[in-house]
Design an enzyme around this catalytic site. Structure first.
Site, PDB file in Angstrom:
ATOM      1  N   TYR A 141     -19.211  -6.650 -17.881  1.00  0.00           N
ATOM      2  CA  TYR A 141     -17.968  -7.359 -18.194  1.00  0.00           C
ATOM      3  C   TYR A 141     -16.995  -7.324 -17.013  1.00  0.00           C
ATOM      4  O   TYR A 141     -16.192  -8.231 -16.851  1.00  0.00           O
ATOM      5  CB  TYR A 141     -17.278  -6.713 -19.404  1.00  0.00           C
ATOM      6  CG  TYR A 141     -17.679  -7.261 -20.748  1.00  0.00           C
ATOM      7  CD1 TYR A 141     -18.996  -7.239 -21.166  1.00  0.00           C
ATOM      8  CD2 TYR A 141     -16.721  -7.798 -21.605  1.00  0.00           C
ATOM      9  CE1 TYR A 141     -19.357  -7.725 -22.412  1.00  0.00           C
ATOM     10  CE2 TYR A 141     -17.077  -8.285 -22.851  1.00  0.00           C
ATOM     11  CZ  TYR A 141     -18.392  -8.251 -23.244  1.00  0.00           C
ATOM     12  OH  TYR A 141     -18.732  -8.731 -24.476  1.00  0.00           O
ATOM     13  N   LYS A 190     -31.416   0.197 -21.969  1.00  0.00           N
ATOM     14  CA  LYS A 190     -32.600  -0.589 -21.602  1.00  0.00           C
ATOM     15  C   LYS A 190     -33.181   0.070 -20.355  1.00  0.00           C
ATOM     16  O   LYS A 190     -33.319  -0.546 -19.292  1.00  0.00           O
ATOM     17  CB  LYS A 190     -32.171  -2.051 -21.358  1.00  0.00           C
ATOM     18  CG  LYS A 190     -33.308  -3.026 -21.120  1.00  0.00           C
ATOM     19  CD  LYS A 190     -34.122  -3.349 -22.379  1.00  0.00           C
ATOM     20  CE  LYS A 190     -35.328  -4.208 -22.018  1.00  0.00           C
ATOM     21  NZ  LYS A 190     -36.225  -4.433 -23.171  1.00  0.00           N
ATOM     22  N   ASP A 223     -33.487  -3.475 -27.540  1.00  0.00           N
ATOM     23  CA  ASP A 223     -34.222  -4.468 -28.339  1.00  0.00           C
ATOM     24  C   ASP A 223     -34.758  -3.820 -29.621  1.00  0.00           C
ATOM     25  O   ASP A 223     -34.676  -4.390 -30.715  1.00  0.00           O
ATOM     26  CB  ASP A 223     -35.328  -5.161 -27.527  1.00  0.00           C
ATOM     27  CG  ASP A 223     -36.179  -4.198 -26.715  1.00  0.00           C
ATOM     28  OD1 ASP A 223     -35.854  -2.993 -26.650  1.00  0.00           O
ATOM     29  OD2 ASP A 223     -37.197  -4.646 -26.140  1.00  0.00           O
ATOM     30  N   ASP A 247     -21.244  -4.948 -27.727  1.00  0.00           N
ATOM     31  CA  ASP A 247     -20.689  -6.215 -28.227  1.00  0.00           C
ATOM     32  C   ASP A 247     -21.700  -6.905 -29.131  1.00  0.00           C
ATOM     33  O   ASP A 247     -21.384  -7.319 -30.249  1.00  0.00           O
ATOM     34  CB  ASP A 247     -20.336  -7.111 -27.033  1.00  0.00           C
ATOM     35  CG  ASP A 247     -19.822  -8.478 -27.482  1.00  0.00           C
ATOM     36  OD1 ASP A 247     -18.983  -8.517 -28.391  1.00  0.00           O
ATOM     37  OD2 ASP A 247     -20.286  -9.493 -26.922  1.00  0.00           O
ATOM     38  N   ASP A 251     -21.846  -7.223 -33.728  1.00  0.00           N
ATOM     39  CA  ASP A 251     -21.865  -8.457 -34.525  1.00  0.00           C
ATOM     40  C   ASP A 251     -23.055  -8.417 -35.481  1.00  0.00           C
ATOM     41  O   ASP A 251     -22.949  -8.786 -36.654  1.00  0.00           O
ATOM     42  CB  ASP A 251     -21.980  -9.707 -33.634  1.00  0.00           C
ATOM     43  CG  ASP A 251     -20.617 -10.296 -33.272  1.00  0.00           C
ATOM     44  OD1 ASP A 251     -19.641  -9.517 -33.203  1.00  0.00           O
ATOM     45  OD2 ASP A 251     -20.527 -11.518 -33.052  1.00  0.00           O
TER      46      ASP A 251
HETATM   47  C1  IPM Z   1     -15.315  -8.438 -29.049  1.00  0.00           C
HETATM   48  C2  IPM Z   1     -15.234  -9.847 -28.533  1.00  0.00           C
HETATM   49  C3  IPM Z   1     -14.766  -9.822 -27.089  1.00  0.00           C
HETATM   50  C4  IPM Z   1     -15.762  -9.024 -26.283  1.00  0.00           C
HETATM   51  C5  IPM Z   1     -14.515 -11.201 -26.471  1.00  0.00           C
HETATM   52  C6  IPM Z   1     -13.507 -12.008 -27.272  1.00  0.00           C
HETATM   53  C7  IPM Z   1     -14.094 -11.109 -25.036  1.00  0.00           C
HETATM   54  O1  IPM Z   1     -16.474 -10.478 -28.657  1.00  0.00           O
HETATM   55  O2  IPM Z   1     -14.285  -7.738 -29.023  1.00  0.00           O
HETATM   56  O3  IPM Z   1     -16.386  -8.039 -29.501  1.00  0.00           O
HETATM   57  O4  IPM Z   1     -16.791  -9.552 -25.869  1.00  0.00           O
HETATM   58  O5  IPM Z   1     -15.505  -7.839 -26.052  1.00  0.00           O
HETATM   59 MG    MG Z   2     -17.887  -9.364 -29.778  1.00  0.00          MG
END
Ligand code: IPM
Ligand code: MG
Length: 356
Positions: A141, A190, A223, A247, A251
């Protein structure tokens, strides 16, 4: 006690969900005898529109002066042009970096009444209670970004770089938290491919052996972890991982809880100051319609009370009020069950306040 909080609503559904978070904080203040001063400031796309910058200096100054920061979400199609000079996300990344918030805590639990909202089968969700500690200010990042052109056409590169010190400080936080939970830590990397992952593996193994021999430590390739999060999610306790893997995996893990709208997060650094935000994005498709689930933000408020202000009793009261609201069937569209009516963002916030 009086606390100063910076509130950064941001874009899309951000303003709607942070309004409910603030409402809950005011109610906590009234019930427990604290006062909160809220300093609202711009971030993300709305800041770009107003000032040309995703993180205006004033916003950073408010955050620096505050005891903690509550944030909604940033981004949206309006600012998505890949050729744009500035992007809303730079505001959020810049804030995390400027405040030195290197450890991002993302807890995942499953409320028994929400198992139907998850795409996974019931029996897989039993006993799920995991915490992802995501490194937040390093890795790909923040490494150097380059663009160029040669005989083969255009090229681009994102550098992924980690130092031992960056790894040690975040693993320490994860290991301390594991000690307070079920005593298990899994490093996700990884290491079969990436040099940075091999550094994470050796630094973490050494640290765990030397300083946390009482914590059960193992590692897993990213993975495989993506697969095991669906196959046997209840086996995990604390996961520690680099910025981008964290990240992506969170999700995925949010689907265990039934909805992205349920997952809170805390971003912490060396001091008590933290940044608290739902893990979901700005959801432009439902913005302004009162459909957004405010519970991830309200649960982030509970984390704020706990981690930055040291108010454990108040944090637990907010979490209990959230559970009671779910049990009363007052939930937004992302969580409704057949025959149930969806409540509005505001109605869910009111229901939590009413149960405090
Ligand atoms: C998160 C989001 C952010 C990230 C984005 C909006 C930059 O996806 O906080 O998970 O990737 O960190
Ligand atoms: Mg995110």
């Amino acid at each position: 006690m009086n606390y100063t909080l910076a509130v950064l609503p941001g874009d899309g559904i951000g303003p709607e969900v942070t309004a409910e978070g603030v409402k809950v904080l005011r109610a906590v203040g009234a019930r427990f005898g604290h006062s909160f001063t809220f300093q609202e400031a711009l971030i993300g796309g709305s800041a770009i529109d107003a000032t040309g910058e995703p993180l205006p200096a004033e916003t950073l100054a408010s955050c620096e002066a505050a005891d903690a920061v509550l944030l909604g979400a940033v981004g949206g199609p309006k600012w998505d042009d890949p050729e744009a000079r500035v992007r809303p996300e730079q505001g959020l990344l810049g804030l995390r970096k400027a405040l030195g918030l290197y450890a991002n805590l993302r807890p995942v639990t499953v409320h028994p009444l929400l198992v139907d909202a998850s795409p996974l089968r019931h029996e897989r969700l039993e006993g799920v209670d995991l915490l992802v500690v995501r490194e937040l200010t390093g890795g790909i990042y923040f490494g150097e970004k380059r663009r160029g052109r040669d005989d083969a056409g255009e090229w681009a590169s994102d550098l992924c770089i980690y130092s031992e010190a960056e790894i040690v400080r975040v693993v320490r936080i994860a290991a301390e938290l594991a000690r307070m939970r079920n005593g298990k830590l899994t490093l996700v990397d990884k290491a079969n491919v990436l040099e940075t992952s091999r550094l994470w593996r050796s630094v973490t193994t050494r640290l765990m052996q030397n300083e946390y021999p009482d914590v059960k430590f193992d590692w897993m390739l990213v993975d495989a972890c993506a697969m095991h999060l669906l196959r046997r999610p209840s086996d995990f306790d604390v996961i520690v991982t680099e910025n981008m893997f964290g990240d992506i995996l969170t999700d995925e893990a949010s689907m265990l809880a039934g909805s992205m709208g349920m997952l809170p997060s805390a971003s912490l650094g060396a001091g008590n100051k933290g940044l608290y935000e739902p893990i979901h994005g700005s959801a432009p498709d439902i913005a302004g319609q009162g459909k957004a689930n405010p519970l991830a933000t309200i649960l982030s408020v509970a984390m704020l009370l706990r981690h930055s202000l040291g108010l454990e009793r108040e944090a637990s009261a907010v979490e209990a009020a959230v559970s009671a609201t779910i049990e009363a069937g007052i939930v937004t569209g992302d969580l409704v069950r057949p025959g149930q009516r969806a409540a509005s963002t505001r109605a869910v916030g009111d229901a939590v306040v009413g149960r405090l």
